[in-house]
Design an enzyme around this catalytic site. Sequence first.
Site, PDB file in Angstrom:
ATOM      1  N   LEU A  95       0.813  -1.211   0.000  1.00 22.87           N
ATOM      2  CA  LEU A  95       0.000   0.000   0.000  1.00 22.87           C
ATOM      3  C   LEU A  95       0.847   1.263   0.000  1.00 22.87           C
ATOM      4  O   LEU A  95       0.554   2.229  -0.705  1.00 22.87           O
ATOM      5  CB  LEU A  95      -0.934  -0.021   1.219  1.00 22.87           C
ATOM      6  CG  LEU A  95      -2.062   1.000   1.252  1.00 22.87           C
ATOM      7  CD1 LEU A  95      -2.960   0.876   0.029  1.00 22.87           C
ATOM      8  CD2 LEU A  95      -2.886   0.820   2.529  1.00 22.87           C
ATOM      9  N   ASP A 144      14.329   2.390  10.064  1.00 21.15           N
ATOM     10  CA  ASP A 144      13.422   1.650  10.937  1.00 21.15           C
ATOM     11  C   ASP A 144      12.645   2.688  11.739  1.00 21.15           C
ATOM     12  O   ASP A 144      13.241   3.456  12.504  1.00 21.15           O
ATOM     13  CB  ASP A 144      14.214   0.727  11.869  1.00 21.15           C
ATOM     14  CG  ASP A 144      13.319  -0.203  12.682  1.00 21.15           C
ATOM     15  OD1 ASP A 144      12.146   0.149  12.919  1.00 21.15           O
ATOM     16  OD2 ASP A 144      13.807  -1.281  13.084  1.00 21.15           O
ATOM     17  N   TYR A 239      -3.095  -5.157  16.862  1.00 18.61           N
ATOM     18  CA  TYR A 239      -3.143  -4.453  15.571  1.00 18.61           C
ATOM     19  C   TYR A 239      -4.391  -3.579  15.496  1.00 18.61           C
ATOM     20  O   TYR A 239      -4.316  -2.391  15.161  1.00 18.61           O
ATOM     21  CB  TYR A 239      -3.141  -5.465  14.426  1.00 18.61           C
ATOM     22  CG  TYR A 239      -3.249  -4.833  13.058  1.00 18.61           C
ATOM     23  CD1 TYR A 239      -2.107  -4.371  12.402  1.00 18.61           C
ATOM     24  CD2 TYR A 239      -4.478  -4.687  12.430  1.00 18.61           C
ATOM     25  CE1 TYR A 239      -2.198  -3.786  11.149  1.00 18.61           C
ATOM     26  CE2 TYR A 239      -4.581  -4.104  11.179  1.00 18.61           C
ATOM     27  CZ  TYR A 239      -3.443  -3.651  10.537  1.00 18.61           C
ATOM     28  OH  TYR A 239      -3.531  -3.062   9.299  1.00 18.61           O
ATOM     29  N   LYS A 243      -4.612   0.651  15.422  1.00 18.83           N
ATOM     30  CA  LYS A 243      -5.206   1.424  14.331  1.00 18.83           C
ATOM     31  C   LYS A 243      -6.294   2.366  14.852  1.00 18.83           C
ATOM     32  O   LYS A 243      -6.479   3.471  14.322  1.00 18.83           O
ATOM     33  CB  LYS A 243      -5.769   0.482  13.262  1.00 18.83           C
ATOM     34  CG  LYS A 243      -4.691  -0.298  12.514  1.00 18.83           C
ATOM     35  CD  LYS A 243      -3.695   0.628  11.821  1.00 18.83           C
ATOM     36  CE  LYS A 243      -2.669  -0.126  11.008  1.00 18.83           C
ATOM     37  NZ  LYS A 243      -1.709   0.780  10.316  1.00 18.83           N
ATOM     38  N   THR A 281      -2.175  -7.102   0.120  1.00 18.94           N
ATOM     39  CA  THR A 281      -0.776  -6.696   0.313  1.00 18.94           C
ATOM     40  C   THR A 281       0.020  -7.923   0.756  1.00 18.94           C
ATOM     41  O   THR A 281      -0.569  -8.955   1.139  1.00 18.94           O
ATOM     42  CB  THR A 281      -0.666  -5.618   1.399  1.00 18.94           C
ATOM     43  OG1 THR A 281      -1.127  -6.176   2.646  1.00 18.94           O
ATOM     44  CG2 THR A 281      -1.519  -4.402   1.050  1.00 18.94           C
TER      45      THR A 281
END
Length: 342
Positions: A95, A144, A239, A243, A281
């Site tokens: 993405l 990083d 995760y 978000k 992805t």
Amino acid sequence: MLPAMRTLRILTRKCGARAFRPPASTNMSSMLAARTLHTSNSLHVKPNKPTNPPPRENPAYGVGPRGHDNVGHKRFADFDLAGKVFIVTGGAQGLGLAMAEAVVEAGGKVCCLDHAAAPSACFHAAVSRIVPEYGGALLYRQVDVRDSAQLDAVVASVAAEHARLDGVVAAAGIQQVTPAVEYTEPDVARMLAVNYTGVFMAATSAARQMFKYKTRGSICLVASMSGLVANKGLLSPVYNSSKAAVIQLARNMAMEWSPVRREDGAGGIRVNCISPGHVLTPMVRKNFEEVPGLREKWEAENMMGRLADAAEFKGAVLFLLSSASSFMTGSNLVMDGGHTAW
């Protein structure tokens, strides 16, 4: 009688209730001291405590075109990014790379940052697709995002090279499919270091340079519909919550940076985020390997009956980074094939 007890007795008398009498063993001094810890008193706020600039006193004029400035002079002039400079984290593939290509096609110069020591074959293929006449450029730097000092230094060097920075797309992110009860503290720390802190630091590093060079730019944080709903069939609590934090982060940064400061003319930085649905992805393809039948489940969960291709988000990022969205800040653009709409 202690003032607090006197007030309490007055209130209970007015309400027709019996006066409150604490147990004999209660230490009222300790109780009041503990209560103080949870009390905010405006009289004790320091006069120099930072606050957001009052928007009406610092209106963001000059952020985008006014009236019909761009109408009829050039095709899709509001989307033109010629001569502007951007950074995309997580831009080596997937993405992030697709979004970087969109900016290059609009004439922008993009520096992609990723943790890999060298760009992938996907990146080289994207470079080969560049049309020189468009004026855009695609570069790569190894960074990083968990190394805040390195990240800040690279962002500063890119801005110094061009004497400007017009925006950043913070797309770096990682996934870990694990039941919540099996997560370890290092697992959580690693996920948040990339998905939240890395996004935060990428945005603040860019904002410092945008303030320095007084560019009225745009910052795009890549969140996810996973910040709004739990993903059926995929156990990814860290995760998803990371978000959700990114969506809220965009609102707060927008509040702080959108006004134009009178003292130095800096500011006028819009901050928005994109919340994609399930996209094909490399990270998602790995999820499919780990969880049999997951792709079929996800395809059935949105109104379009399929998953997205990364290229389908090119228009969205171009809209958010350009003056086409000049009156949009603090928003979350959900693009999920209708997944969260039913």
